[in-house]
Scaffold this motif. Structure first.
Motif, PDB file in Angstrom:
ATOM      1  N   SER A  10       8.422 -13.023  -7.846  1.00 47.81           N
ATOM      2  CA  SER A  10       7.085 -13.182  -8.412  1.00 47.81           C
ATOM      3  C   SER A  10       6.102 -12.303  -7.653  1.00 47.81           C
ATOM      4  N   VAL A  11       5.291 -11.584  -8.393  1.00 50.40           N
ATOM      5  CA  VAL A  11       4.314 -10.686  -7.779  1.00 50.40           C
ATOM      6  C   VAL A  11       2.976 -10.868  -8.466  1.00 50.40           C
ATOM      7  N   LEU A  12       1.918 -10.927  -7.685  1.00 48.26           N
ATOM      8  CA  LEU A  12       0.558 -10.999  -8.204  1.00 48.26           C
ATOM      9  C   LEU A  12      -0.067  -9.632  -8.014  1.00 48.26           C
ATOM     10  N   ASN A  13      -0.541  -9.008  -9.068  1.00 48.23           N
ATOM     11  CA  ASN A  13      -1.189  -7.714  -8.958  1.00 48.23           C
ATOM     12  C   ASN A  13      -2.685  -7.902  -8.777  1.00 48.23           C
ATOM     13  N   LEU A  14      -3.190  -7.429  -7.657  1.00 47.72           N
ATOM     14  CA  LEU A  14      -4.610  -7.538  -7.362  1.00 47.72           C
ATOM     15  C   LEU A  14      -5.308  -6.280  -7.840  1.00 47.72           C
ATOM     16  N   ALA A  15      -6.341  -6.450  -8.613  1.00 44.64           N
ATOM     17  CA  ALA A  15      -7.082  -5.307  -9.148  1.00 44.64           C
ATOM     18  C   ALA A  15      -7.865  -4.618  -8.044  1.00 44.64           C
ATOM     19  N   SER A  16      -8.068  -3.326  -8.200  1.00 43.45           N
ATOM     20  CA  SER A  16      -8.901  -2.578  -7.266  1.00 43.45           C
ATOM     21  C   SER A  16     -10.342  -3.011  -7.453  1.00 43.45           C
ATOM     22  N   PRO A  17     -11.109  -3.044  -6.353  1.00 39.45           N
ATOM     23  CA  PRO A  17     -12.513  -3.405  -6.502  1.00 39.45           C
ATOM     24  C   PRO A  17     -13.259  -2.387  -7.373  1.00 39.45           C
ATOM     25  N   ALA A  18     -14.181  -2.881  -8.156  1.00 42.05           N
ATOM     26  CA  ALA A  18     -14.960  -2.038  -9.070  1.00 42.05           C
ATOM     27  C   ALA A  18     -16.015  -1.250  -8.302  1.00 42.05           C
ATOM     28  N   ILE A  19     -16.659  -0.302  -8.991  1.00 42.95           N
ATOM     29  CA  ILE A  19     -17.765   0.409  -8.367  1.00 42.95           C
ATOM     30  C   ILE A  19     -18.844  -0.609  -7.998  1.00 42.95           C
ATOM     31  N   GLY A  20     -19.563  -0.330  -6.911  1.00 47.62           N
ATOM     32  CA  GLY A  20     -20.576  -1.264  -6.441  1.00 47.62           C
ATOM     33  C   GLY A  20     -20.021  -2.364  -5.560  1.00 47.62           C
ATOM     34  N   SER A  21     -18.719  -2.285  -5.247  1.00 50.74           N
ATOM     35  CA  SER A  21     -18.086  -3.307  -4.416  1.00 50.74           C
ATOM     36  C   SER A  21     -16.959  -2.703  -3.588  1.00 50.74           C
ATOM     37  N   TYR A  22     -16.373  -3.526  -2.719  1.00 53.14           N
ATOM     38  CA  TYR A  22     -15.253  -3.107  -1.878  1.00 53.14           C
ATOM     39  C   TYR A  22     -14.370  -4.314  -1.624  1.00 53.14           C
ATOM     40  N   SER A  23     -13.225  -4.106  -0.986  1.00 54.61           N
ATOM     41  CA  SER A  23     -12.392  -5.230  -0.556  1.00 54.61           C
ATOM     42  C   SER A  23     -11.699  -4.844   0.740  1.00 54.61           C
ATOM     43  N   LEU A  24     -11.363  -5.851   1.511  1.00 49.85           N
ATOM     44  CA  LEU A  24     -10.649  -5.664   2.770  1.00 49.85           C
ATOM     45  C   LEU A  24      -9.175  -5.904   2.523  1.00 49.85           C
ATOM     46  N   MET A  26      -6.997  -7.308   4.381  1.00 46.08           N
ATOM     47  CA  MET A  26      -6.566  -8.639   4.814  1.00 46.08           C
ATOM     48  C   MET A  26      -7.149  -9.747   3.942  1.00 46.08           C
ATOM     49  N   TYR A  27      -8.152  -9.423   3.127  1.00 41.56           N
ATOM     50  CA  TYR A  27      -8.823 -10.396   2.276  1.00 41.56           C
ATOM     51  C   TYR A  27      -9.120  -9.711   0.942  1.00 41.56           C
ATOM     52  N   PRO A  28      -8.099  -9.558   0.082  1.00 42.17           N
ATOM     53  CA  PRO A  28      -8.235  -8.740  -1.130  1.00 42.17           C
ATOM     54  C   PRO A  28      -9.057  -9.376  -2.252  1.00 42.17           C
ATOM     55  N   VAL A  29     -10.330  -9.604  -1.979  1.00 38.60           N
ATOM     56  CA  VAL A  29     -11.263 -10.133  -2.966  1.00 38.60           C
ATOM     57  C   VAL A  29     -12.405  -9.146  -3.092  1.00 38.60           C
ATOM     58  N   GLU A  30     -12.872  -8.917  -4.301  1.00 38.13           N
ATOM     59  CA  GLU A  30     -13.971  -7.975  -4.532  1.00 38.13           C
ATOM     60  C   GLU A  30     -15.264  -8.512  -3.910  1.00 38.13           C
ATOM     61  N   ILE A  31     -15.895  -7.706  -3.057  1.00 38.18           N
ATOM     62  CA  ILE A  31     -17.135  -8.082  -2.375  1.00 38.18           C
ATOM     63  C   ILE A  31     -18.217  -7.087  -2.776  1.00 38.18           C
ATOM     64  N   PRO A  32     -19.360  -7.547  -3.296  1.00 38.04           N
ATOM     65  CA  PRO A  32     -20.429  -6.614  -3.663  1.00 38.04           C
ATOM     66  C   PRO A  32     -20.973  -5.902  -2.421  1.00 38.04           C
ATOM     67  N   CYS A  33     -21.365  -4.646  -2.591  1.00 40.87           N
ATOM     68  CA  CYS A  33     -21.983  -3.910  -1.492  1.00 40.87           C
ATOM     69  C   CYS A  33     -23.273  -4.612  -1.086  1.00 40.87           C
ATOM     70  N   TYR A  34     -23.539  -4.637   0.228  1.00 42.99           N
ATOM     71  CA  TYR A  34     -24.730  -5.290   0.768  1.00 42.99           C
ATOM     72  C   TYR A  34     -25.974  -4.455   0.513  1.00 42.99           C
ATOM     73  N   PHE A  35     -27.127  -5.076   0.750  1.00 42.19           N
ATOM     74  CA  PHE A  35     -28.395  -4.345   0.722  1.00 42.19           C
ATOM     75  C   PHE A  35     -28.279  -3.143   1.660  1.00 42.19           C
ATOM     76  N   GLY A  36     -28.834  -1.999   1.260  1.00 40.61           N
ATOM     77  CA  GLY A  36     -28.804  -0.803   2.098  1.00 40.61           C
ATOM     78  C   GLY A  36     -27.541   0.019   1.960  1.00 40.61           C
ATOM     79  N   THR A  37     -26.610  -0.424   1.078  1.00 38.26           N
ATOM     80  CA  THR A  37     -25.358   0.312   0.864  1.00 38.26           C
ATOM     81  C   THR A  37     -25.049   0.406  -0.630  1.00 38.26           C
ATOM     82  N   TYR A  38     -24.111   1.277  -0.969  1.00 37.94           N
ATOM     83  CA  TYR A  38     -23.661   1.445  -2.355  1.00 37.94           C
ATOM     84  C   TYR A  38     -22.224   1.960  -2.334  1.00 37.94           C
ATOM     85  N   GLN A  39     -21.538   1.905  -3.462  1.00 37.90           N
ATOM     86  CA  GLN A  39     -20.206   2.478  -3.596  1.00 37.90           C
ATOM     87  C   GLN A  39     -20.026   2.956  -5.026  1.00 37.90           C
TER      88      GLN A  39
END
Length: 87
Positions: A10-24, A26-39
């Motif tokens: 069994s394998v779970l495919n984790l999507a790549s983070p969208a523009i305007g966000s990133y992921s670590l 070790m913690y593959p969850v989409e995180i929005p870019c903070y104030f003062g940053t962009y992606q």
């Protein structure tokens, strides 16, 4: 990125983070870019500091924002621009 759920096939495919966000990795969850940053790219592990001369006053930006007229955005990572005073 595939992520094993158990010792079976069994394998779970984790999507790549969208523009305007990133992921670590070790913690593959989409995180929005903070104030003062962009992606502006997908699948990134960090966000970029807002360029000098522009502002990033919201979270989750995919591009820098134009500095407000009559404001100073000369510092990299500007969140709230300084007002210019004439006199």
């Amino acid at each position: 990125l595939p992520c094993r759920l158990d010792n079976q096939d069994s394998v779970l495919n984790l999507a790549s983070p969208a523009i305007g966000s990133y992921s670590l990795t070790m913690y593959p969850v989409e995180i929005p870019c903070y104030f003062g940053t962009y992606q502006g790219l997908t699948g990134q592990s960090s966000c970029d500091a807002c360029d000098a001369g522009s502002q990033c006053s919201e979270t989750g930006l995919d591009a820098v924002q134009t500095c407000d007229l009559g404001s100073d955005c000369s510092a990299s990572g500007t969140i709230v621009p300084k007002q210019c005073y004439y006199g």
